[in-house]
Design an enzyme around this catalytic site. Sequence first.
Site, PDB file in Angstrom:
ATOM      1  N   ARG A   1      32.147   2.945 -86.175  1.00  0.00           N
ATOM      2  CA  ARG A   1      33.119   2.351 -85.243  1.00  0.00           C
ATOM      3  C   ARG A   1      33.776   1.200 -85.992  1.00  0.00           C
ATOM      4  O   ARG A   1      33.087   0.333 -86.514  1.00  0.00           O
ATOM      5  CB  ARG A   1      32.389   1.862 -83.984  1.00  0.00           C
ATOM      6  CG  ARG A   1      33.208   0.981 -83.040  1.00  0.00           C
ATOM      7  CD  ARG A   1      34.323   1.802 -82.402  1.00  0.00           C
ATOM      8  NE  ARG A   1      34.941   1.121 -81.291  1.00  0.00           N
ATOM      9  CZ  ARG A   1      35.891   0.199 -81.380  1.00  0.00           C
ATOM     10  NH1 ARG A   1      36.305  -0.220 -82.560  1.00  0.00           N
ATOM     11  NH2 ARG A   1      36.426  -0.313 -80.303  1.00  0.00           N
TER      12      ARG A   1
ATOM     13  N   GLU B   1      43.097   4.849 -76.690  1.00  0.00           N
ATOM     14  CA  GLU B   1      42.339   6.069 -76.422  1.00  0.00           C
ATOM     15  C   GLU B   1      43.237   7.276 -76.686  1.00  0.00           C
ATOM     16  O   GLU B   1      44.460   7.173 -76.654  1.00  0.00           O
ATOM     17  CB  GLU B   1      41.844   6.069 -74.973  1.00  0.00           C
ATOM     18  CG  GLU B   1      40.908   4.931 -74.641  1.00  0.00           C
ATOM     19  CD  GLU B   1      39.618   4.969 -75.430  1.00  0.00           C
ATOM     20  OE1 GLU B   1      39.059   6.062 -75.637  1.00  0.00           O
ATOM     21  OE2 GLU B   1      39.169   3.893 -75.860  1.00  0.00           O
TER      22      GLU B   1
ATOM     23  N   ARG C   1      26.508   3.569 -83.103  1.00  0.00           N
ATOM     24  CA  ARG C   1      27.444   3.732 -84.213  1.00  0.00           C
ATOM     25  C   ARG C   1      27.399   2.506 -85.122  1.00  0.00           C
ATOM     26  O   ARG C   1      27.266   1.382 -84.638  1.00  0.00           O
ATOM     27  CB  ARG C   1      28.879   3.899 -83.683  1.00  0.00           C
ATOM     28  CG  ARG C   1      29.040   5.090 -82.756  1.00  0.00           C
ATOM     29  CD  ARG C   1      30.425   5.153 -82.163  1.00  0.00           C
ATOM     30  NE  ARG C   1      30.664   4.023 -81.270  1.00  0.00           N
ATOM     31  CZ  ARG C   1      31.706   3.925 -80.440  1.00  0.00           C
ATOM     32  NH1 ARG C   1      32.622   4.874 -80.407  1.00  0.00           N
ATOM     33  NH2 ARG C   1      31.847   2.875 -79.665  1.00  0.00           N
TER      34      ARG C   1
END
Length: 170
Positions: A56, A64, A99
């Site tokens: 990430r 998004e 992540r």
Amino acid sequence: LRFTHWLKNMRKLLFLLFCVCFYAFVFSQKITAKVVGVKDGDTFVVLNEKKEIVVRLEHIDAPEKNQPFGNKAKQFASDFCFGKTVVVIGNGKKDRNGRWIGEIFYNNQNLNKELVRNGLAWHYKRYSKSANYADLEIAARKKKVGLWRDKDPIAPWNWRKSKRKKVQNL
């Protein structure tokens, strides 16, 4: 007496040097890996020593996928590094989804910064106090590049929040 004093100071210096190196090793991670997946503008899958790692991007939040400029951010990121061997520099932390959190470099260019510079991501001030990323976002806003062309761009964290509210109201 001088030698003893010198030896004491040298021990202190060596201990301090050890602590700095240990801290840097434990709390930062640097790997070379191949990008094998681009989930969206700020989430990647890299292959390091036959192990997939989800990364990430630190300091930023990209739109998004179903949000305006989400696909453009993903395409930009993909063009930048998909299938390429990159350097990932992490801060030694993982997010709540497990992540890695880090920055991706290819040919000495920082993908995280390029996304912000090109108006394809916000500086994620909630999790980053970086003045450099803040300045990049301000410059992109002034130039009206990428998502800053929109009259009223919606930050991804607000977009996600509004989507959760809609689901809760169903």
